[in-house]
Design an enzyme around this catalytic site. Structure first.
Site, PDB file in Angstrom:
ATOM      1  N   LEU A  48       3.207  20.913  55.779  1.00  0.00           N
ATOM      2  CA  LEU A  48       4.180  21.020  56.855  1.00  0.00           C
ATOM      3  C   LEU A  48       3.436  20.744  58.158  1.00  0.00           C
ATOM      4  O   LEU A  48       2.436  21.390  58.456  1.00  0.00           O
ATOM      5  CB  LEU A  48       4.797  22.428  56.869  1.00  0.00           C
ATOM      6  CG  LEU A  48       6.111  22.632  57.620  1.00  0.00           C
ATOM      7  CD1 LEU A  48       7.200  21.708  57.107  1.00  0.00           C
ATOM      8  CD2 LEU A  48       6.560  24.081  57.508  1.00  0.00           C
ATOM      9  N   ASP A  49       3.914  19.747  58.920  1.00  0.00           N
ATOM     10  CA  ASP A  49       3.227  19.338  60.156  1.00  0.00           C
ATOM     11  C   ASP A  49       3.051  20.511  61.114  1.00  0.00           C
ATOM     12  O   ASP A  49       3.895  21.413  61.151  1.00  0.00           O
ATOM     13  CB  ASP A  49       4.018  18.244  60.869  1.00  0.00           C
ATOM     14  CG  ASP A  49       4.047  16.939  60.097  1.00  0.00           C
ATOM     15  OD1 ASP A  49       3.186  16.744  59.229  1.00  0.00           O
ATOM     16  OD2 ASP A  49       4.939  16.113  60.359  1.00  0.00           O
ATOM     17  N   PRO A  50       1.983  20.503  61.934  1.00  0.00           N
ATOM     18  CA  PRO A  50       1.789  21.571  62.924  1.00  0.00           C
ATOM     19  C   PRO A  50       2.988  21.746  63.860  1.00  0.00           C
ATOM     20  O   PRO A  50       3.296  22.875  64.258  1.00  0.00           O
ATOM     21  CB  PRO A  50       0.549  21.108  63.700  1.00  0.00           C
ATOM     22  CG  PRO A  50      -0.217  20.305  62.707  1.00  0.00           C
ATOM     23  CD  PRO A  50       0.825  19.580  61.896  1.00  0.00           C
ATOM     24  N   LEU A  51       3.676  20.655  64.215  1.00  0.00           N
ATOM     25  CA  LEU A  51       4.814  20.757  65.124  1.00  0.00           C
ATOM     26  C   LEU A  51       6.088  21.244  64.428  1.00  0.00           C
ATOM     27  O   LEU A  51       7.096  21.480  65.078  1.00  0.00           O
ATOM     28  CB  LEU A  51       5.092  19.403  65.785  1.00  0.00           C
ATOM     29  CG  LEU A  51       4.052  18.938  66.814  1.00  0.00           C
ATOM     30  CD1 LEU A  51       4.475  17.599  67.419  1.00  0.00           C
ATOM     31  CD2 LEU A  51       3.865  19.973  67.911  1.00  0.00           C
ATOM     32  N   ALA A  52       6.024  21.399  63.106  1.00  0.00           N
ATOM     33  CA  ALA A  52       7.169  21.903  62.345  1.00  0.00           C
ATOM     34  C   ALA A  52       6.978  23.386  62.050  1.00  0.00           C
ATOM     35  O   ALA A  52       5.856  23.885  61.986  1.00  0.00           O
ATOM     36  CB  ALA A  52       7.319  21.133  61.039  1.00  0.00           C
TER      37      ALA A  52
END
Length: 311
Positions: A48-52
């Site tokens: 899961l992306d850091p911005l998510a």
């Protein structure tokens, strides 16, 4: 002959369904959970992306053997597309590469959504973990290279428009493994002639887990904290772990006796009985007293273990 070093950590096993906050990377999250539980082993079931934000299933101990089954599960995302800019990363982190003063109407958006529903071909973002010639695409992109990433088949089972407000639109999708939500925003923006990128992204479900299973870092930290000067309270934090077998709801289940479980753990097949027992299955899970014993095949009325679990 060199002696094997003693494993560090506790032999705790099961699933922690973390509600990952924005700004935390998946690897960082796994390290944090492993430390909080003082676990021997940990891994996650889908980056899961850091911005998510949202659901990051983290497997501890024996549960790491069941990670592929969770990775293959359907996922639900709720995300906002900001219209008017396409970015290098297809989200807020990148630089704008294309801009437009046009903004789509809700009717125009709804008109193209069927194109992105069902089995579709999708090209992953330049900044993705896809391997190109043995290297990650995001490493090549950070080095200034533009790489050709082949399109691949993905499945979007449900695609809903939740809210539209001119510059931004909130969507929710249920999709299969390998789907890139950032690619959806990029491709829809191009189709609409206004460009687009992800402004917010939250993963709310990873089958078989649901939002009811969520636990936060703060909840785990609170559970682990002992009184000042005392050892961590592992009893309390372990109560927040979901049983390893919960990841295998997709497989047929065979309930067995304690004696049969002992035979299976020694690598031996067993005869399965019972009116409701599966006749044939490439994969099934054997359970004793509600605990996972093994994953194996059912052939000719026998359960043959392939992967055994320590309870």
């Amino acid at each position: 002959m060199a002696r094997r070093g003693k494993k560090k950590g506790r032999p705790v096993s099961g699933w922690v369904i973390l509600d990952k906050p924005v700004g935390m990377g998946s690897t960082e999250a796994v390290s944090k959970i492993k430390w909080l539980f003082n676990a021997e082993k940990a891994g996650h079931a889908g980056t899961l992306d850091p911005l998510a934000s949202g659901m990051l299933p983290i497997a501890l101990g024996e549960a790491t053997k069941t990670v592929p089954y969770v990775q293959d599960g359907a996922k639900v995302y709720r995300f906002t597309v900001a219209w008017g800019e396409e970015r290098t990363t297809d989200d807020l982190e990148g630089e704008a590469t294309k801009t437009s003063a046009e903004r789509p109407s809700e009717e125009a958006i709804r008109a193209i959504m069927p194109k992105y529903t069902g089995v579709i071909m999708q090209t992953p973002p330049q900044f993705s973990a896809i391997k190109i010639g043995g290297e990650r695409a995001y490493d090549l992109a950070r080095g200034g290279e533009t790489v050709e990433i082949p399109a691949r088949e993905v499945e979007i089972g449900r695609f809903d428009l939740v809210e539209h407000s001119g510059d931004r639109t909130l969507f929710e999708i249920e999709c299969g493994k390998g789907t890139y939500v950032r690619s959806l925003a990029r491709d829809m923006g191009r189709d609409l002639g206004c460009f687009g990128h992800i402004a917010t992204l939250r993963r709310t479900e990873v089958d078989p887990f649901t939002p009811d299973d969520f636990v936060t870092v703060e909840q785990l930290e609170t559970a682990r904290t002992g009184a000042e000067g005392e050892a961590p309270n592992f009893t309390a934090i372990d109560n927040l772990v979901i049983d390893t077998g919960a990841a295998l709801e997709c497989l047929p289940r065979v309930d067995i006796t304690d004696d049969a479980a002992t035979r299976i753990r020694l690598g031996n097949p067993i005869i399965i009985r019972g009116r409701d027992a599966p006749v044939e299955a490439d994969e099934a899970c054997a359970m004793a007293r509600g605990r996972l014993v093994a994953i194996g095949a059912i052939e000719a009325g026998m359960f043959k273990p392939k992967r055994v679990f320590v309870s």
